[in-house]
Design an enzyme around this catalytic site. Structure first.
Site, PDB file in Angstrom:
ATOM      1  N   LYS A 172      23.296   6.642  68.392  1.00 36.68           N
ATOM      2  CA  LYS A 172      23.836   6.057  69.437  1.00 36.68           C
ATOM      3  C   LYS A 172      24.733   5.141  69.017  1.00 36.68           C
ATOM      4  O   LYS A 172      24.536   4.411  67.945  1.00 36.68           O
ATOM      5  CB  LYS A 172      22.968   5.788  70.745  1.00 36.68           C
ATOM      6  CG  LYS A 172      22.114   6.959  71.400  1.00 36.68           C
ATOM      7  CD  LYS A 172      23.197   7.976  71.814  1.00 36.68           C
ATOM      8  CE  LYS A 172      22.726   9.246  72.751  1.00 36.68           C
ATOM      9  NZ  LYS A 172      21.789   9.939  72.113  1.00 36.68           N
TER      10      LYS A 172
HETATM   11  C1  PLP Z   1      20.717  10.876  72.980  1.00 35.85           C
HETATM   12  C2  PLP Z   1      20.800  11.416  74.711  1.00 35.85           C
HETATM   13  C3  PLP Z   1      19.597  11.220  75.354  1.00 35.85           C
HETATM   14  C4  PLP Z   1      18.185  10.949  74.766  1.00 35.85           C
HETATM   15  O1  PLP Z   1      18.105   9.718  74.288  1.00 35.85           O
HETATM   16  P1  PLP Z   1      16.757   9.364  73.276  1.00 35.85           P
HETATM   17  O2  PLP Z   1      16.728   8.079  73.123  1.00 35.85           O
HETATM   18  O3  PLP Z   1      17.083  10.171  72.126  1.00 35.85           O
HETATM   19  O4  PLP Z   1      15.391   9.973  73.993  1.00 35.85           O
HETATM   20  C5  PLP Z   1      19.454  11.734  76.588  1.00 35.85           C
HETATM   21  N1  PLP Z   1      20.757  12.419  77.214  1.00 35.85           N
HETATM   22  C6  PLP Z   1      21.764  12.424  76.356  1.00 35.85           C
HETATM   23  C7  PLP Z   1      23.165  12.621  77.037  1.00 35.85           C
HETATM   24  C8  PLP Z   1      21.971  11.734  75.093  1.00 35.85           C
HETATM   25  O5  PLP Z   1      23.067  12.083  74.218  1.00 35.85           O
END
Ligand code: PLP
Length: 380
Positions: A193
């Site tokens: 992210k």
């Molecule tokens: C990355 C992501 C998640 C999950 O986040 P994590 O920290 O990996 O559990 C949920 N929704 C979307 C749209 C994502 O891109």
């Protein structure tokens, strides 16, 4: 893991001296576990960034979504409306509570939940005597959904919004920050992210009661008694102080990292501008954080497909990825109710996510642009 020195990755962590400093300081301070000052500050800083008063730091974006779904009261027998174009975590969080997702397709320009389809579904459910427990929105690849239409719609039917802003930290819509649109919202600090704690997430909300309840459930639902009294099933979802320190360092650099990703997106826009039949998913939404840039290829006009470009780049050590396989196509959600217009299927077939990380150096980025230009000159 084999590390390919030549590789240009999709969205690798962007970690520098400041991150090392913050993490080392947290370790040296002795605040390793369970909580600590960095955790409190990180919550306050993310809340400020999202323009909401409350934030609860947790171990993943998925945990934040789960707590948000619990916060709106989702449980067995409920339905929750979820965009079909998303990462599975949005739908999984619904299922964790016992509720059932109903999938809704996206609009072609952004891939975000289509307000017209949503409107139709809410009316249909109303006629069936069903009130959805929540509408989950996803700010796909960092671009905010169409809240100008979604919020009044949901309000009319008395259905709260849960904003999956996992990809959208630092984005805005109509001058309002991502994370501020739902009754609760979730950010992710997963390794890919825009801001990472190597793994983590945050629930943000303007609802003090929801925040308190989430904090309580995330901490094993321990009542204040020496012997650990429990009247609820809790979760071990809290983020550590050390990882919060990493997050705080990253947050200092968020604007810089967003600027970098915007520049990368600009570069792609220029490379593809000379070609009819290729567009950037999400267009030129300058309020988006540009987490990932995806292109959509119309093979009838280009004579080549997204997967041809993917293969060409893979041979040159450039990582790409298809746009999310829609949830209504996932075997785990086979048989789920879905309201479709074909957009997510088309984006899955014709979309390609390109390297967008803020850590990719200028030289490497230029190499990627040159590779793409060479492919466009002579698609093989
Ligand atoms: C990355 C992501 C998640 C999950 O986040 P994590 O920290 O990996 O559990 C949920 N929704 C979307 C749209 C994502 O891109």
């Amino acid at each position: 893991m084999h590390v390919d020195d030549q590789a240009v990755l999709l969205s690798a962590p962007d970690i520098g001296d400041l991150e090392q400093e913050y993490v080392l300081a947290a370790l040296r301070s002795g605040w390793v576990a369970p909580a600590g000052p960095d955790l409190d500050l990180f919550e306050r800083e993310i809340a400020a960034r999202a323009g909401v008063p409350h934030a609860v730091a947790v171990s993943s974006g998925t945990a934040a979504l789960h707590l948000a779904m619990l916060g709106v009261g989702a449980a067995t027998g409920d339905v929750v409306i979820v965009p079909t174009l998303t990462f599975a975590a949005t739908a999984n969080a619904v299922v964790y509570t016992g509720a059932t997702p109903i999938f809704v397709d996206g609009d072609a320009a952004t891939g975000n939940i289509d307000p017209d389809l949503l409107s139709g579904l809410l009316a249909d459910l109303d006629a069936e005597g069903v009130r959805a427990r929540a509408v989950a929105t996803v700010d796909v690849y960092g671009a905010c959904a169409d809240y100008g239409r979604i919020l009044p719609l949901c309000e009319r039917y008395g259905v709260p919004v849960v904003e999956d802003a996992a990809e959208a930290l630092g984005s805005a819509y109509a001058g309002r920050p991502a994370g501020s649109f739902g009754l609760a919202a979730a950010f992710s600090f997963n390794g890919n992210k825009i801001l990472t704690t190597s793994g983590g997430g945050m629930l943000v909300t303007a609802d003090a009661g929801l925040a308190d309840r989430a904090r309580y459930l995330a901490g094993q639902a321990r009542l204040p008694a020496e012997h650990y009294e429990h009247t609820d099933v809790g979760y071990n979802y809290r983020l550590s102080n050390v990882l919060a320190a990493l997050g705080r360092a990253q947050l200092c650099r968020l604007d810089e990292m967003i600027e970098r990703r915007r520049a990368v997106r600009d570069g792609y826009a220029k490379v593809f501008a000379r070609l009819d039949g290729v567009r950037l998913l999400g267009g030129d939404d300058m309020a988006a954080n540009c987490w990932l840039t995806a292109v959509v290829v119309e093979a009838e006009r280009t004579g080549w497909r997204a997967r041809d470009l993917a293969a060409y780049l893979a041979a040159r050590h450039v990582e790409t990825r298809p746009v999310f396989k829609p949830m209504h196509r996932q075997p785990v959600f086979a048989g789920a109710r879905a309201v479709l217009n074909g957009t997510a299927d088309r984006l899955f077939a014709d979309g390609l996510v390109l390297p967008s990380g803020s850590v990719i150096g200028d030289d490497r980025m230029r190499r990627v642009f040159d590779d793409i230009a060479a492919f466009l000159d002579d698609p093989r």
